[in-house]
Enzyme design. Structure first.
Site, PDB file in Angstrom:
ATOM      1  N   TYR A 137      34.180 -49.749   2.997  1.00  0.00           N
ATOM      2  CA  TYR A 137      34.097 -51.132   2.505  1.00  0.00           C
ATOM      3  C   TYR A 137      33.665 -51.951   3.706  1.00  0.00           C
ATOM      4  O   TYR A 137      34.380 -52.816   4.165  1.00  0.00           O
ATOM      5  CB  TYR A 137      35.500 -51.503   2.014  1.00  0.00           C
ATOM      6  CG  TYR A 137      35.664 -52.771   1.227  1.00  0.00           C
ATOM      7  CD1 TYR A 137      34.957 -52.986   0.051  1.00  0.00           C
ATOM      8  CD2 TYR A 137      36.573 -53.749   1.635  1.00  0.00           C
ATOM      9  CE1 TYR A 137      35.145 -54.141  -0.692  1.00  0.00           C
ATOM     10  CE2 TYR A 137      36.780 -54.893   0.896  1.00  0.00           C
ATOM     11  CZ  TYR A 137      36.059 -55.091  -0.261  1.00  0.00           C
ATOM     12  OH  TYR A 137      36.259 -56.233  -1.007  1.00  0.00           O
ATOM     13  N   HIS A 142      29.882 -58.470   1.850  1.00  0.00           N
ATOM     14  CA  HIS A 142      30.403 -58.018   0.558  1.00  0.00           C
ATOM     15  C   HIS A 142      31.918 -58.260   0.478  1.00  0.00           C
ATOM     16  O   HIS A 142      32.416 -58.809  -0.496  1.00  0.00           O
ATOM     17  CB  HIS A 142      30.094 -56.536   0.341  1.00  0.00           C
ATOM     18  CG  HIS A 142      30.761 -55.956  -0.869  1.00  0.00           C
ATOM     19  ND1 HIS A 142      30.406 -56.310  -2.156  1.00  0.00           N
ATOM     20  CD2 HIS A 142      31.778 -55.071  -0.995  1.00  0.00           C
ATOM     21  CE1 HIS A 142      31.173 -55.657  -3.020  1.00  0.00           C
ATOM     22  NE2 HIS A 142      32.021 -54.903  -2.338  1.00  0.00           N
ATOM     23  N   ASP A 242      27.203 -46.568  -6.400  1.00  0.00           N
ATOM     24  CA  ASP A 242      28.611 -46.304  -6.696  1.00  0.00           C
ATOM     25  C   ASP A 242      29.023 -47.177  -7.897  1.00  0.00           C
ATOM     26  O   ASP A 242      29.606 -48.237  -7.733  1.00  0.00           O
ATOM     27  CB  ASP A 242      29.433 -46.634  -5.442  1.00  0.00           C
ATOM     28  CG  ASP A 242      30.872 -46.216  -5.584  1.00  0.00           C
ATOM     29  OD1 ASP A 242      31.149 -45.304  -6.367  1.00  0.00           O
ATOM     30  OD2 ASP A 242      31.720 -46.813  -4.890  1.00  0.00           O
TER      31      ASP A 242
HETATM   32 CA    CA Z   1      31.729 -48.516  -3.366  1.00  0.00          CA
END
Ligand code: CA
Length: 428
Positions: A137, A142, A242
Site C-alpha cells: 500500500y 493513493h 488488483d
Molecule cells: Ca491492491
C-alpha cells in the site's frame, strides 16, 4: 557481468514496429501454449514469440549452465530459481542470436520454423506458479486519497504509514492471466443508512492500477534480507490489476483488513519484464519525509523506475477510454524496502512469490489509479465517449492496463493486462 542485451543501438533481424512494447532490448519471459498444444517457456520480439525450449534443444544456449528441460515447463519458477547470473546470461544470448548482425539462426529455416511463431498463434498462460502473494500500500497519494475519503483530511495517513511499507497477505489461487473474464463477485454488504447487511452481487467493482514484482528464492526462515541486497532477488515485473469490490470491502475490512472484497480475482500481464531490462529506466524515488529505521535505509537513491502506467476501459460498443495515466516513480516505498520489510521478521520468500505495489496514484486527478479515487467514492461519475457514465464498472466493461518506459530511442513495454467484467455466476 555486463547486460549486453540492453545495447540501445542493437537491431533485430525480426522486424518490429517503432512503437512496439517488445523491441530486442526488452526480452521478457512468459509461458505459452502453441497450436500443437505444447506448453513452453518463451520470449517475445515484436509480434513474434520465441520457443525457448526449442531454442535450447538446438544448442543456442551452449556454454550456459542450464538443465535440459529448464524451458520445457509450464511455469518460470525453476528458471527464476537459477538466479540473476543465469537470467543475465540467457537474456544476453537471446539478444545476440536475434541481432541483425548474426546469421546463425536467421539463415537456418528449419530451426526458425520450430522456434519462432506469430504471437497470434499462441495462447499466453500464467507465467509463474505463484506461491505467496503480498500486496503493499505504498503510494502516498493513493493512501492519502483513501484516507481523506474515509477519515477526513487531518487523519488521512495512519500513524504507521510513513515508517513502514504497509501490506497484507493476499490469495494467490485467484491470480489469473490477462484476458481471463472476471465474474462480478457475490458477498455481504451494508447498504447506506441500514443496520443489517444484505447478500448479493457487488455493485462497486473497481480496478487497482498496480505493478507486481516476482522474486527468486531469497532467504531461509529466520534470516532477514538486507535492504541493499534486496534487488538481487527480484526477477522482474508485471502489470497488475488488483480487482476490488468496494462495497464488500467496506463492510468486512474491520479489524483484520482486506478479505473477500479482494480475493475474487487479480489479473497480471503475461510477460515478465526483467529488472535487467528496466535498468536503463532507473530514477530517483520520492524523498522520504520521515527518515526510515535503519533496516529500511538504502545506500543509493535511484531506487525507482520511470514506467508510465495507464488504465483504459473499453465499452461493449468498442470505444476505448483513457481513465488514468500514472507512473511507477510516484511510489513512496521502493521494492527493495518492501522486500526488506517483508523479511525483517525472518519470513522466507521463495522463487515465484509475487508482491503487488499497491494502487499507484499520481499527484493529479487524471493520475489516480482506481475508480474509487477517480469518481471520489462514486460522487463524481465519469462520462465515457459513448455518453454513458461510470462510477464503478458495468458488466461488459473491458479494463485494460498498459505500461511502458521510454528513454532516448529505446521504448520497452509490458504489453496488456486486460480483464472483462461479466455477469455473476448463476447461484444454485
Ligand atoms: Ca491492491
Amino acid at each position: 557481468m555486463q547486460i549486453t542485451a540492453n545495447d540501445p543501438h542493437r537491431k533485430s533481424w525480426l522486424a518490429t514496429e517503432k512503437e512496439t512494447d517488445f523491441p530486442i532490448q526488452n526480452i521478457p519471459f512468459g509461458v505459452f501454449l502453441t497450436k500443437e498444444d505444447i506448453i513452453t517457456i518463451g520470449t517475445r520480439i515484436g509480434e513474434y514469440v520465441i520457443d525457448l525450449s526449442a531454442f535450447h534443444q538446438y544448442g543456442y544456449f551452449d556454454g550456459i549452465p542450464l538443465t535440459d528441460d529448464i524451458f520445457m515447463q509450464d511455469s518460470l519458477n525453476d528458471f527464476i530459481a537459477d538466479g540473476r547470473k543465469t537470467w543475465r546470461l540467457v537474456r544476453n544470448r537471446i539478444a545476440d542470436i536475434f541481432d541483425a548482425e548474426n546469421s546463425e539462426l536467421r539463415e537456418n529455416p528449419t530451426h526458425r520454423d520450430t522456434i519462432i511463431f506469430d504471437v497470434n498463434e499462441v495462447e499466453m498462460l500464467l507465467p509463474i506458479d505463484i506461491g505467496d502473494y503480498t500486496d503493499f500500500y505504498s503510494s502516498r497519494e493513493h493512501a492519502t486519497n483513501v484516507g481523506v475519503m474515509f477519515r477526513g483530511k487531518e487523519n488521512a495517513l495512519m500513524p504507521n504509514w510513513l515508517h513502514m511499507p504497509v501490506g497484507y497477505h493476499g490469495r494467490s489461487s485467484s491470480i489469473v492471466v490477462s484476458g481471463t473474464p472476471i465474474h462480478r463477485p457475490y458477498g455481504q454488504t451494508l447498504p447506506l443508512g441500514e443496520s443489517q447487511p444484505v447478500f448479493g452481487a457487488s455493485q462497486r467493482v473497481d480496478m487497482e492500477l498496480e505493478t507486481a514484482f516476482i522474486t527468486t528464492a531469497a532467504n531461509h526462515l529466520g534470516e532477514p534480507i538486507p535492504v541493499d541486497e534486496a534487488e538481487e532477488y527480484i526477477f522482474g515485473m508485471v502489470l497488475f490489476n488488483d480487482w476490488s469490490a468496494r462495497d464488500i470491502q467496506k463492510w468486512e475490512y474491520v479489524p483484520l483488513g482486506p478479505f473477500l472484497g479482494k480475493s475474487f480475482a487479480s489479473t497480471i500481464s503475461p510477460w515478465i519484464v526483467t529488472m535487467d531490462a528496466l535498468e536503463p529506466f532507473r530514477c530517483e524515488s520520492p524523498k522520504q519525509e520521515v527518515t526510515p529505521l535503519p533496516y529500511l535505509q538504502q545506500s543509493r537513491s535511484d531506487n525507482s523506475y520511470d514506467v508510465v502506467l495507464q488504465a483504459f476501459v473499453e465499452t461493449e460498443k468498442g470505444d476505448l477510454n483513457l481513465l488514468s495515466e500514472s507512473n511507477f516513480k510516484y511510489m513512496y516505498w521502493t521494492m527493495s524496502q518492501q522486500l526488506a520489510h517483508q523479511t525483517v521478521n525472518g519470513c522466507n520468500v521463495r522463487a515465484g512469490d509475487m508482491m503487488g505495489s499497491g494502487t499507484i496514484s499520481g499527484p493529479t486527478k487524471d493520475s489516480f489509479g482506481s475508480m474509487l479515487e477517480l469518481t471520489w467514492a462514486g460522487k463524481e461519475p465519469i462520462t465515457l465517449k459513448d455518453g454513458t457514465k461510470r462510477t464503478f464498472f458495468n458488466d461488459g466493461d473491458n479494463v485494460i492496463l498498459r505500461g511502458y518506459c521510454k528513454k532516448d530511442d529505446v521504448r520497452i513495454g509490458f504489453g496488456k493486462c486486460t480483464g472483462k467484467i461479466i455477469s455473476p455466476i448463476k447461484l444454485k
